[in-house]
Enzyme design. Sequence first.
Site: not given
Length: 260
Positions: A66, A111, A114, A134
């Site tokens: 992100a 992400g 992920e 993160e």
Amino acid sequence: MTTHPAILKHIVGHTAILTLNNPPANTWTADSLQALKHIVLELNQNKDVYALVITGQGDKFFSAGADLNLFADGDKDNAASMATHFGEAFEALSAFRGVSIAAINGYAMGGGLEVALACDLRIAEAQAQLALPEASVGLLPCAGGTQNLTAIVGEGWAKRMILCGERIDAAKAEKIGLVEEVVEQGHVLDAAVALAAKVAKQSPSSVSVCKTLIQAGRTMPRTRALPLERELFVGLFNTEDQAEGVKAFLQKRAPNWKNC
């Protein structure tokens, strides 16, 4: 059919290739996450697609996750909305009825890692770097990272990567089981497509239920999983693929799968 400029899609044989296309770092947006979800759901309905490969555009980034500018204002409603979009997209990918392969062609961060964790298999180029950073910015990997990484590499390495912020290279990722194969730079898409082609030799009906059983092992006790295994085995006798597979073997020919 869902289309989005940040996710390029084309189909080769029985394999759908999705390319993340949001330069410079192939970051995710709410729109691209929703598009990924809908693309996967549509591919689930396409009986000619047996496998899915996801990779990044360019030669530096698979995906950087992100864009942190999305969270700079501290808006909790926006954070909740993005978390939902991430969860729905990557859970749809994890539940794809065929085999999903992440072709990691560069940095896979947050992400970006992920989405690879949501795939069934991961191949990385030698120069790739993988991390879930993160916590270093006061956040956490909320798109399946804490759960999928732990399931794949175990609690110890999940804690090193998430709690200690440890970034690893492709060689280390292969050593700990985070990726199944490492290839030279520029070769990951070919390797992933070749692996996906092997899926086409398997009964798609069988692959779907086998994947369900393998992933059920993460949460389902063996006392339930073993009876379910036998139940789904018998259920395959309701499919055309079961009859075709046995007949083709006995007739010494390649099977003609119908995915039904």
